[in-house]
Write a protein that holds these residues in place. Structure first.
Motif, short mmCIF file in Angstrom:
data_model
loop_
_atom_site.label_atom_id
_atom_site.label_comp_id
_atom_site.label_asym_id
_atom_site.label_seq_id
_atom_site.Cartn_x
_atom_site.Cartn_y
_atom_site.Cartn_z
N PRO A 155 11.04 15.07 8.47
CA PRO A 155 11.02 15.06 7.00
C PRO A 155 11.22 13.66 6.44
N PHE A 156 10.59 13.41 5.29
CA PHE A 156 10.81 12.13 4.62
C PHE A 156 12.30 11.96 4.34
N ASN A 157 12.75 10.73 4.42
CA ASN A 157 14.15 10.31 4.22
C ASN A 157 15.05 10.62 5.41
N SER A 158 14.50 11.14 6.52
CA SER A 158 15.30 11.29 7.74
C SER A 158 15.72 9.91 8.21
N LEU A 159 16.95 9.80 8.70
CA LEU A 159 17.42 8.55 9.29
C LEU A 159 17.29 8.65 10.80
N VAL A 160 16.71 7.61 11.40
CA VAL A 160 16.44 7.61 12.82
C VAL A 160 16.93 6.30 13.42
N ARG A 161 17.66 6.39 14.52
CA ARG A 161 18.04 5.18 15.27
C ARG A 161 16.95 4.91 16.29
N VAL A 162 16.39 3.72 16.24
CA VAL A 162 15.35 3.31 17.19
C VAL A 162 15.97 2.24 18.07
N THR A 163 15.90 2.44 19.39
CA THR A 163 16.48 1.50 20.34
C THR A 163 15.41 0.99 21.30
N ASN A 164 15.40 -0.31 21.51
CA ASN A 164 14.52 -0.92 22.50
C ASN A 164 15.33 -1.04 23.79
N PRO A 165 15.08 -0.19 24.80
CA PRO A 165 15.89 -0.23 26.01
C PRO A 165 15.72 -1.51 26.83
N GLU A 166 14.65 -2.26 26.57
CA GLU A 166 14.41 -3.49 27.30
C GLU A 166 15.44 -4.57 26.94
N LEU B 120 18.51 1.25 12.40
CA LEU B 120 18.36 2.51 11.68
C LEU B 120 17.19 2.36 10.71
N VAL B 121 16.26 3.32 10.76
CA VAL B 121 15.13 3.31 9.84
C VAL B 121 15.08 4.65 9.11
N ARG B 122 14.45 4.62 7.95
CA ARG B 122 14.28 5.83 7.14
C ARG B 122 12.80 6.20 7.18
N ILE B 123 12.51 7.46 7.47
CA ILE B 123 11.13 7.93 7.54
C ILE B 123 10.57 8.08 6.13
N ASN B 124 9.45 7.36 5.87
CA ASN B 124 8.81 7.47 4.55
C ASN B 124 7.29 7.58 4.65
N ASP B 125 6.79 7.76 5.88
CA ASP B 125 5.34 7.82 6.06
C ASP B 125 4.99 8.72 7.24
N ARG B 126 3.73 9.08 7.36
CA ARG B 126 3.22 9.87 8.48
C ARG B 126 2.48 8.96 9.43
N GLY B 127 2.51 9.29 10.68
CA GLY B 127 1.90 8.50 11.73
C GLY B 127 2.88 8.45 12.87
N PRO B 128 2.66 7.72 13.87
CA PRO B 128 1.47 6.92 14.13
C PRO B 128 0.29 7.81 14.52
N PHE B 129 -0.89 7.27 14.37
CA PHE B 129 -2.09 8.03 14.69
C PHE B 129 -2.71 7.57 16.00
N ALA B 130 -2.09 6.61 16.65
CA ALA B 130 -2.54 6.17 17.98
C ALA B 130 -1.90 7.07 19.03
N LYS B 131 -2.70 7.53 19.95
CA LYS B 131 -2.22 8.42 21.02
C LYS B 131 -1.10 7.74 21.79
N LYS C 163 0.86 -1.20 0.00
CA LYS C 163 0.00 0.00 0.00
C LYS C 163 0.89 1.24 0.00
N PRO C 164 0.42 2.34 -0.61
CA PRO C 164 1.24 3.56 -0.65
C PRO C 164 1.36 4.23 0.71
N THR C 165 2.56 4.75 0.99
CA THR C 165 2.80 5.54 2.19
C THR C 165 2.58 7.01 1.84
N ALA C 166 2.68 7.87 2.83
CA ALA C 166 2.48 9.31 2.60
C ALA C 166 3.51 9.88 1.63
N SER C 167 4.68 9.26 1.54
CA SER C 167 5.72 9.75 0.63
C SER C 167 5.50 9.27 -0.81
#
Length: 120
Positions: free
Chosen positions: A62-73, A79-90, A41-45
Motif C-alpha cells: 500500500p502507498f505510504n508503507s514504510l520499508v527498510r531496504v538493506t544492501n547486504p554487500e 527507510l523509504v516510503r512507498i509512493n509508486d508502482r513498479g518495478p516493471f523489470a523482471k 513526473k507524477p507517481t502512481a500515488s
C-alpha cells in the motif's frame, strides 16, 4: 503439465505477496533506482517524483508503507516510503529514489541485491 505449472506459479506469487505485506518478514531480490529524467513526473500515488526524497516503487504494498531496504554487500540500509508502482523489470522487487540509492551505495552500478522489510 501446463495447469500444474500455472497453479505452482499462482501459489508462489500469493506466497510472496503475503510475505511482502507481513511486517518484519524480510524479502530478498534486486533493486534499481529511478533515473533523473523522472524528476518532477507524477507517481502512481499522484505525488511528483523527487530524487532527493526517500521514496520507492513496489508492485503491491500500500502507498505510504514504510520499508527498510538493506544492501547486504555493504550493510547500509535506509527507510523509504512507498509512493509508486513498479518495478516493471523482471526479477526486481523495488525501485528506490536516487537519494536512497546513494545511501545504499549502488548509484554507480544501477542495480544491486537488497533485502526489504516492511516496517509499517
Amino acid at each position: 503439465m501446463k495447469k500444474i505449472l500455472s497453479i505452482l506459479v499462482f501459489f508462489t506469487v500469493v506466497s510472496m505477496n503475503a510475505q511482502e505485506k507481513e511486517p518484519g518478514i524480510p524479502l530478498e531480490g534486486m533493486a534499481s533506482y529511478y533515473h533523473d529524467k523522472f524528476e518532477g513526473k507524477p507517481t502512481a500515488s499522484g505525488e511528483l517524483y523527487q530524487k532527493d526524497s526517500l521514496t520507492a516503487a513496489h508492485p503491491t504494498l500500500p502507498f505510504n508503507s514504510l520499508v527498510r531496504v538493506t544492501n547486504p554487500e555493504n550493510d547500509k540500509s535506509v527507510l523509504v516510503r512507498i509512493n509508486d508502482r513498479g518495478p516493471f523489470a523482471k526479477e526486481r522487487i523495488i525501485d528506490v529514489s536516487r537519494a536512497a540509492a546513494e545511501i545504499l551505495g549502488f548509484v554507480q552500478e544501477g542495480v544491486t541485491r537488497v533485502k526489504i522489510e516492511v516496517i509499517e
